[in-house]
Design an enzyme around this catalytic site. Structure first.
Site, PDB file in Angstrom:
ATOM      1  N   THR A 191      52.593  -1.920 -36.858  1.00  0.00           N
ATOM      2  CA  THR A 191      52.999  -2.679 -38.139  1.00  0.00           C
ATOM      3  C   THR A 191      51.884  -2.300 -39.210  1.00  0.00           C
ATOM      4  O   THR A 191      50.643  -2.567 -38.888  1.00  0.00           O
ATOM      5  CB  THR A 191      53.208  -4.150 -38.241  1.00  0.00           C
ATOM      6  OG1 THR A 191      54.263  -4.293 -37.347  1.00  0.00           O
ATOM      7  CG2 THR A 191      53.269  -4.826 -39.314  1.00  0.00           C
ATOM      8  N   ARG A 219      66.380 -10.128 -33.943  1.00  0.00           N
ATOM      9  CA  ARG A 219      65.129 -10.945 -33.629  1.00  0.00           C
ATOM     10  C   ARG A 219      64.297 -10.489 -34.829  1.00  0.00           C
ATOM     11  O   ARG A 219      64.225  -9.451 -35.563  1.00  0.00           O
ATOM     12  CB  ARG A 219      64.375 -10.400 -32.313  1.00  0.00           C
ATOM     13  CG  ARG A 219      63.044 -10.673 -32.113  1.00  0.00           C
ATOM     14  CD  ARG A 219      62.010  -9.879 -32.553  1.00  0.00           C
ATOM     15  NE  ARG A 219      60.533 -10.043 -32.516  1.00  0.00           N
ATOM     16  CZ  ARG A 219      59.443  -9.375 -32.921  1.00  0.00           C
ATOM     17  NH1 ARG A 219      59.779  -8.639 -33.839  1.00  0.00           N
ATOM     18  NH2 ARG A 219      58.230  -9.751 -32.544  1.00  0.00           N
ATOM     19  N   VAL A 220      63.396 -11.550 -35.422  1.00  0.00           N
ATOM     20  CA  VAL A 220      62.525 -11.220 -36.275  1.00  0.00           C
ATOM     21  C   VAL A 220      60.944 -11.603 -35.758  1.00  0.00           C
ATOM     22  O   VAL A 220      61.182 -12.759 -35.292  1.00  0.00           O
ATOM     23  CB  VAL A 220      62.850 -11.916 -37.799  1.00  0.00           C
ATOM     24  CG1 VAL A 220      61.976 -11.821 -38.899  1.00  0.00           C
ATOM     25  CG2 VAL A 220      64.314 -11.578 -38.158  1.00  0.00           C
ATOM     26  N   GLY A 221      60.065 -10.863 -36.273  1.00  0.00           N
ATOM     27  CA  GLY A 221      58.881 -11.572 -35.661  1.00  0.00           C
ATOM     28  C   GLY A 221      57.959 -12.007 -36.887  1.00  0.00           C
ATOM     29  O   GLY A 221      58.470 -12.733 -37.969  1.00  0.00           O
ATOM     30  N   ASP A 222      56.646 -11.829 -36.774  1.00  0.00           N
ATOM     31  CA  ASP A 222      55.819 -12.336 -37.974  1.00  0.00           C
ATOM     32  C   ASP A 222      55.823 -11.597 -39.296  1.00  0.00           C
ATOM     33  O   ASP A 222      55.514 -12.339 -40.303  1.00  0.00           O
ATOM     34  CB  ASP A 222      54.468 -12.679 -37.301  1.00  0.00           C
ATOM     35  CG  ASP A 222      53.734 -11.099 -37.344  1.00  0.00           C
ATOM     36  OD1 ASP A 222      54.515 -10.262 -36.546  1.00  0.00           O
ATOM     37  OD2 ASP A 222      52.598 -10.931 -37.576  1.00  0.00           O
ATOM     38  N   THR A 242      49.000  -7.638 -37.150  1.00  0.00           N
ATOM     39  CA  THR A 242      49.803  -6.676 -36.377  1.00  0.00           C
ATOM     40  C   THR A 242      50.063  -7.248 -34.750  1.00  0.00           C
ATOM     41  O   THR A 242      49.183  -7.893 -34.270  1.00  0.00           O
ATOM     42  CB  THR A 242      49.360  -5.330 -36.428  1.00  0.00           C
ATOM     43  OG1 THR A 242      50.289  -4.453 -35.491  1.00  0.00           O
ATOM     44  CG2 THR A 242      48.034  -5.126 -35.954  1.00  0.00           C
ATOM     45  N   GLY A 243      51.056  -7.015 -33.931  1.00  0.00           N
ATOM     46  CA  GLY A 243      50.978  -7.197 -32.621  1.00  0.00           C
ATOM     47  C   GLY A 243      52.281  -8.241 -32.377  1.00  0.00           C
ATOM     48  O   GLY A 243      53.014  -8.110 -33.231  1.00  0.00           O
ATOM     49  N   GLY A 245      54.674 -10.832 -32.703  1.00  0.00           N
ATOM     50  CA  GLY A 245      54.820 -11.436 -33.813  1.00  0.00           C
ATOM     51  C   GLY A 245      55.105 -13.038 -33.251  1.00  0.00           C
ATOM     52  O   GLY A 245      54.716 -14.082 -34.108  1.00  0.00           O
TER      53      GLY A 245
END
Ligand code: ASP
Length: 330
Positions: A191, A219-222, A242-243, A245
């Site tokens: 990211t 799915r949605v991360g950070d 990054t990473g 989420g």
């Protein structure tokens, strides 16, 4: 070292950090966030981004050097990666979800605390620019899925095929076993989160991603979540992540780091504390990666991660560097 463009009047710059926020009607009580290192040299303009994204940071620097705003710098910087078909973690060329759809997340935040985000948006090549439009042209902060896509078309963004042949072939290969197992530091985590300070000392940030490869649909991360994947407070500084989420969201990581800087921590100390909070909640786990970067109003920078291997780029009058990050685990 060439420092002629650095603003040396750190006292004045630091004075600008003093918040006069009034608590209720008690006019005597003030929150007074002051950066720890009052004598620090002020470095601006400056750009910092996650990972070794040379072209993105160079583009952002070009904008800043030409006198552009930090907002334009972060947008145009990450667009370079969104447009790079060979980058399989951002924009066109990003790895798809488990159903084969490339869904993109992005957010942007400006010096005034304005922000915009798009979540799980398909068929649009530059989610960062759509996020900016959400911020500037709507009363909302987030648009998701079909709504975000529809909005993008209304704003003139063309429909694009984001799935490249390479990403498609890898997905078809993955489907043979369908094992969902994010791999530390390998292609799954690239990211781009970016922070910039322009010549006026104004801070903006952006974050854009195709998310975890082969994620569950929806799915949605950070990364598009203000406070998690990105946060900017023009009085204090900014942070981005990054990473994995999910872990960043649980800790509201970027907001946490900015607040730690407000309390006096340096960007480096704040990033380290952010990672430590996450590790404290995941005792015994060593199978995931998170990297944070941060910058304060003086242009001091920091970065920290869980696993060795993370790095971040900076661009200022001091040069264009890839900085290997210190890590929690060795
Ligand atoms: N943070 C991104 C997400 O969780 C992924 C990454 O940085 O690799 O979607």
């Amino acid at each position: 070292m060439k420092r002629r463009n650095f603003l040396k009047n750190s006292r004045a710059a630091t004075a600008g950090l003093i918040s006069t926020t009034l608590l209720g009607s008690c006019k005597e009580e003030k929150a007074v966030p002051v950066l720890k290192n009052e004598n620090a040299e002020v470095v601006r303009p400056i750009v910092i981004c996650t990972w070794n994204f040379l072209n993105a940071s160079a583009k952002a620097w070009e904008v800043l050097q030409a006198g552009g705003t930090s907002l334009d710098a972060v947008e145009q910087g990450v667009m370079v990666e969104e447009d790079d078909r060979n980058n399989q973690t951002v924009g066109t060329g990003g790895r798809p979800d488990r159903d084969g759809n490339v869904t993109l997340d992005a957010c942007i935040m400006d010096k005034d605390g304005n922000c915009g985000a798009v979540l799980a948006m398909q068929n649009i090549a530059n989610p960062i620019s759509v996020a900016r439009k959400v911020m500037e042209d709507t009363p909302h902060v987030m648009l998701a899925g079909k709504g975000a896509e529809q909005f993008a078309y209304e704003k003139g963004f063309p429909k694009a095929d984001l799935l490249t042949e390479k990403s498609k072939q890898e997905w078809l290969e993955w489907k043979k076993t369908s094992e969902y197992k994010p791999i530390i530091n390998i292609e799954n985590h690239d990211t781009i989160g970016i922070l910039a300070i322009d010549k006026n000392g104004d801070i903006s940030g952006g974050c854009t991603t195709s998310g975890m490869a082969y994620k569950m649909a929806g799915r949605v991360g950070d990364s598009p979540i203000i406070g998690a994947g990105l946060f900017v407070d023009n009085e204090i500084g900014g942070a981005t992540a990054t990473g994995v989420g999910e872990e960043v969201v649980r800790t509201v990581g970027s907001f946490l780091i900015v607040e730690l800087m407000r309390q006096g921590k340096t960007p480096q100390e704040a990033c380290e504390e952010g990672v430590k909070r996450i590790m404290a909640k995941n005792e015994g786990r060593d199978d995931f990666q998170i990297g944070f970067i941060a910058i304060n109003k003086n242009g001091e920078i920091g970065g920290y991660c869980i696993q060795p291997g993370f790095s971040y780029r900076t661009y200022s009058e001091e040069g264009h560097r890839n900085n290997p990050s210190k890590s929690f685990l060795s």
